[in-house]
Design a protein around this motif. Structure first.
Motif, PDB file in Angstrom:
ATOM      1  N   ALA A 313       0.827  -1.212   0.000  1.00 32.43           N
ATOM      2  CA  ALA A 313       0.000   0.000   0.000  1.00 32.43           C
ATOM      3  C   ALA A 313       0.860   1.261   0.000  1.00 32.43           C
ATOM      4  O   ALA A 313       0.566   2.225  -0.723  1.00 32.43           O
ATOM      5  CB  ALA A 313      -0.919  -0.013   1.215  1.00 32.43           C
ATOM      6  N   LEU A 314       1.925   1.274   0.799  1.00 31.23           N
ATOM      7  CA  LEU A 314       2.777   2.465   0.884  1.00 31.23           C
ATOM      8  C   LEU A 314       3.520   2.715  -0.422  1.00 31.23           C
ATOM      9  O   LEU A 314       3.640   3.862  -0.873  1.00 31.23           O
ATOM     10  CB  LEU A 314       3.774   2.325   2.030  1.00 31.23           C
ATOM     11  N   GLN A 315       4.054   1.668  -1.037  1.00 26.92           N
ATOM     12  CA  GLN A 315       4.832   1.850  -2.259  1.00 26.92           C
ATOM     13  C   GLN A 315       3.992   2.378  -3.417  1.00 26.92           C
ATOM     14  O   GLN A 315       4.526   3.025  -4.322  1.00 26.92           O
ATOM     15  CB  GLN A 315       5.504   0.538  -2.653  1.00 26.92           C
ATOM     16  N   ARG A 316       2.703   2.120  -3.390  1.00 24.20           N
ATOM     17  CA  ARG A 316       1.836   2.640  -4.433  1.00 24.20           C
ATOM     18  C   ARG A 316       1.693   4.164  -4.337  1.00 24.20           C
ATOM     19  O   ARG A 316       1.346   4.827  -5.320  1.00 24.20           O
ATOM     20  CB  ARG A 316       0.451   1.994  -4.347  1.00 24.20           C
ATOM     21  N   ILE A 317       1.968   4.708  -3.165  1.00 18.82           N
ATOM     22  CA  ILE A 317       1.820   6.153  -2.949  1.00 18.82           C
ATOM     23  C   ILE A 317       3.167   6.842  -2.781  1.00 18.82           C
ATOM     24  O   ILE A 317       3.365   7.962  -3.268  1.00 18.82           O
ATOM     25  CB  ILE A 317       0.942   6.401  -1.699  1.00 18.82           C
ATOM     26  N   ILE A 318       4.115   6.177  -2.122  1.00 18.93           N
ATOM     27  CA  ILE A 318       5.445   6.757  -1.880  1.00 18.93           C
ATOM     28  C   ILE A 318       6.489   5.792  -2.426  1.00 18.93           C
ATOM     29  O   ILE A 318       6.886   4.835  -1.742  1.00 18.93           O
ATOM     30  CB  ILE A 318       5.679   7.006  -0.377  1.00 18.93           C
ATOM     31  N   PRO A 319       6.964   5.991  -3.636  1.00 18.20           N
ATOM     32  CA  PRO A 319       7.901   5.038  -4.250  1.00 18.20           C
ATOM     33  C   PRO A 319       9.218   4.874  -3.499  1.00 18.20           C
ATOM     34  O   PRO A 319       9.890   3.854  -3.669  1.00 18.20           O
ATOM     35  CB  PRO A 319       8.145   5.645  -5.641  1.00 18.20           C
ATOM     36  N   VAL A 321       9.643   4.215  -0.475  1.00 17.53           N
ATOM     37  CA  VAL A 321       9.539   3.166   0.545  1.00 17.53           C
ATOM     38  C   VAL A 321      10.164   1.889  -0.002  1.00 17.53           C
ATOM     39  O   VAL A 321       9.844   1.442  -1.106  1.00 17.53           O
ATOM     40  CB  VAL A 321       8.071   2.915   0.950  1.00 17.53           C
ATOM     41  N   ARG A 322      11.067   1.315   0.776  1.00 15.81           N
ATOM     42  CA  ARG A 322      11.746   0.097   0.361  1.00 15.81           C
ATOM     43  C   ARG A 322      11.209  -1.148   1.065  1.00 15.81           C
ATOM     44  O   ARG A 322      11.157  -2.225   0.496  1.00 15.81           O
ATOM     45  CB  ARG A 322      13.257   0.210   0.626  1.00 15.81           C
ATOM     46  N   ARG A 323      10.832  -0.999   2.327  1.00 14.67           N
ATOM     47  CA  ARG A 323      10.396  -2.176   3.084  1.00 14.67           C
ATOM     48  C   ARG A 323       9.627  -1.734   4.319  1.00 14.67           C
ATOM     49  O   ARG A 323       9.848  -0.632   4.839  1.00 14.67           O
ATOM     50  CB  ARG A 323      11.602  -3.021   3.502  1.00 14.67           C
ATOM     51  N   SER A 339      11.538   1.303   5.993  1.00 20.30           N
ATOM     52  CA  SER A 339      12.804   1.640   5.346  1.00 20.30           C
ATOM     53  C   SER A 339      12.514   2.467   4.099  1.00 20.30           C
ATOM     54  O   SER A 339      11.702   2.076   3.259  1.00 20.30           O
ATOM     55  CB  SER A 339      13.563   0.366   4.986  1.00 20.30           C
ATOM     56  N   MET A 340      13.186   3.642   3.985  1.00 20.14           N
ATOM     57  CA  MET A 340      12.963   4.534   2.849  1.00 20.14           C
ATOM     58  C   MET A 340      14.304   4.965   2.268  1.00 20.14           C
ATOM     59  O   MET A 340      15.306   5.057   2.983  1.00 20.14           O
ATOM     60  CB  MET A 340      12.158   5.768   3.278  1.00 20.14           C
ATOM     61  N   HIS A 341      14.315   5.254   0.985  1.00 19.59           N
ATOM     62  CA  HIS A 341      15.536   5.728   0.334  1.00 19.59           C
ATOM     63  C   HIS A 341      15.574   7.258   0.380  1.00 19.59           C
ATOM     64  O   HIS A 341      14.839   7.930  -0.344  1.00 19.59           O
ATOM     65  CB  HIS A 341      15.606   5.246  -1.107  1.00 19.59           C
ATOM     66  N   ARG A 342      16.395   7.780   1.278  1.00 23.87           N
ATOM     67  CA  ARG A 342      16.597   9.222   1.454  1.00 23.87           C
ATOM     68  C   ARG A 342      15.282  10.002   1.291  1.00 23.87           C
ATOM     69  O   ARG A 342      15.105  10.772   0.334  1.00 23.87           O
ATOM     70  CB  ARG A 342      17.655   9.745   0.482  1.00 23.87           C
ATOM     71  N   PRO A 343      14.357   9.820   2.210  1.00 26.33           N
ATOM     72  CA  PRO A 343      13.068  10.509   2.092  1.00 26.33           C
ATOM     73  C   PRO A 343      13.230  12.025   2.093  1.00 26.33           C
ATOM     74  O   PRO A 343      14.069  12.576   2.810  1.00 26.33           O
ATOM     75  CB  PRO A 343      12.308  10.042   3.334  1.00 26.33           C
ATOM     76  N   GLU A 347       8.378  13.564   4.068  1.00 21.60           N
ATOM     77  CA  GLU A 347       7.932  12.323   3.455  1.00 21.60           C
ATOM     78  C   GLU A 347       7.904  11.174   4.468  1.00 21.60           C
ATOM     79  O   GLU A 347       7.040  10.300   4.409  1.00 21.60           O
ATOM     80  CB  GLU A 347       8.835  11.970   2.275  1.00 21.60           C
ATOM     81  N   GLY A 348       8.845  11.184   5.402  1.00 18.89           N
ATOM     82  CA  GLY A 348       8.857  10.151   6.423  1.00 18.89           C
ATOM     83  C   GLY A 348       7.614  10.216   7.300  1.00 18.89           C
ATOM     84  O   GLY A 348       7.011   9.180   7.626  1.00 18.89           O
TER      85      GLY A 348
END
Length: 454
Positions: A313-319, A321-323, A339-343, A347-348
């Motif tokens: 659900a998160l990745q569909r809105i915030i790409p 997000v890694r895990r 886990s996010m790539h340099r938000p 964004e966090g």
């Protein structure tokens, strides 16, 4: 591809030295629970001689991520991605052609389930023996769409059962629908399932979405089903035991205290009564149990399903997000790490709010950068110490609706907390107080390649 039979995985565990056979006689009343509790992080336990029963009991089967990855046929490092991919690529089940293993032996009513099934009595203040690993299958009486889930089932003598179901549980909604139409809800209960069926049943899908499809995605092939003998339902053909019967929403049955995933007793009030009219099983079945309360297997099966659904659900809105990881200490339900790539700034916090909205159980969510392993508690705590600024990165949300099973809710309200402990633009630059101390790359590479010489 993976086997669809639990017994095949038990054979694999035994070959790997991870299945312990308990050959001495054990009492299903508390003694099985005590052994499983003492060995809850170790080998799977197969109780060959259960007092009063000819059917053995197995527990602690899927009590670690490593064990679960093996059962799914997934690399341990890719377990999260494997489950996420299966969720996104479901495969519809197919009907078994010819006789099904789970229908080799048939018991028609009248039944005495406590005599037939070696269901353990788990804790001293619980009111009877419970089936804890039974996958319950039902259909929406209006749409005919299938629902697959797990709920605790108490054996109340004869063919009587009591199901402990939350009001928002899809199974309860279907039972209420059937009651409004003046009839009972047919159910089937599959006991002794492969990891894919168990995990699929735990996915937080929409009402009307078929969890068997996710099981197929996890298998990499369609799940094989067989028609029940006495109810219009389909069950896994390679399961060990099937119960066929019905639930009646208006039949409210006292339950008393019951153990919950946080390890405490709770009293949820009356459960839903029902009746089992037919039992089928393999010629030499194995009765699978999951030790309830705050134990690895109970918490893990819920955790890996919840984190996959939340991450999707998160990745569909915030790409970025890694895990999503649902932690062991958070009981496999209440605490998550994203886990996010340099938000980017803000964004966090957005990810935290979305996660809490997606999973009502979440009440403590931490965001880390993807250079942190969310499965490493020391690395997560380091990230909080090194990157978290309390005056900017803390979210406190008092008075948020909680799930009924939260151990500290007051009138179904809790305070939810989010913390962003991730890098920011500019972090890592010289003199920024976040530049990592590194060795010269050439020296490090040379030593790494020849470390055995030192």
């Amino acid at each position: 591809m993976a086997s669809q039979a639990l017994r095949h995985f038990l054979t694999t565990l035994e070959a790997d030295g991870q299945l312990h056979r308990v050959r001495r006689s054990v009492d299903p009343r508390f003694e099985i629970a005590a052994v499983l509790m003492e060995r809850m992080k170790g080998d799977a336990q197969l109780f060959e001689a259960v007092e009063g029963h000819s059917i053995p009991v197995v527990g602690n089967v899927f009590n670690s991520r490593e064990r679960l990855a093996t059962a799914l046929g997934a690399p341990r490092a890719d377990l999260h991605r494997f489950i996420l991919q299966a969720l996104r690529r479901p495969i519809a089940p197919v009907m078994q052609e010819g006789p099904a293993p789970v229908q080799e032996v048939v018991h028609d009513g009248p039944l005495d389930l406590p005599s037939l099934l070696p269901a353990p009595t788990w804790f001293e203040r619980e009111s009877g023996p419970y089936i804890t690993a039974g996958v319950i299958v039902a259909k929406d009486p209006e749409t005919g769409r299938r629902n697959v889930s797990i709920a605790r089932l108490r054996l109340d003598g004869g063919g009587r059962i009591m199901a402990g179901i939350a009001k928002n549980h899809h199974l309860n909604i279907l039972a209420d629908k059937a009651a409004a139409m003046g009839r009972a809800l047919p159910i089937a209960v599959a006991i002794g399932n492969c990891a894919q069926v168990l995990l699929g049943s735990q996915m937080y899908l929409g009402l009307g979405d078929d969890e068997y499809d996710v099981a197929g995605g996890l298998l990499g092939e369609p799940l094989r089903l067989v028609k029940c003998r006495t109810v219009d339902l389909e069950v896994p053909a390679d399961a060990e035991i099937i119960l066929e019967g019905e639930l009646r929403a208006e039949d409210r049955v006292p339950e008393g205290l019951v153990s919950e995933f946080h390890g405490f007793y709770v009293d949820y009030g009356p459960g839903t009564g029902g009746e089992i009219g037919c039992v089928t099983h393999r010629r030499n079945p194995v009765f699978q149990s999951i030790l309830p309360a705050f134990t690895p297997e109970h918490c893990l099966l819920g955790a890996v399903a919840i984190e996959a659904v939340a991450c999707d659900a998160l990745q569909r809105i915030i790409p970025s997000v890694r895990r999503v990881l649902v932690t062991d200490g958070g009981m496999g339900r209440l605490h998550a790490i994203i886990s996010m790539h340099r938000p980017r700034p803000g964004e966090g916090k957005r990810a935290i709010l979305l996660a809490m909205g997606q999973v009502n159980l979440f009440k403590n969510v931490i965001v880390v950068d993807d250079d942190i392993d969310p499965e490493d508690p020391t690395a997560v705590e380091w990230s909080l110490a090194a990157r978290f600024r309390g005056h900017e990165d803390l979210i406190v949300l008092p008075g948020v609706k909680a799930d009924r099973c939260d151990p500290v809710h007051e009138d179904l309200l809790v305070t939810k907390i989010g913390m962003v402990a991730a890098t920011r633009p500019g972090d890592g630059a010289a003199n920024s107080r976040s530049e990592f101390a590194l060795l010269p790359k050439g020296v490090m590479d040379r030593v790494r390649k020849t470390i055995a010489d030192y």
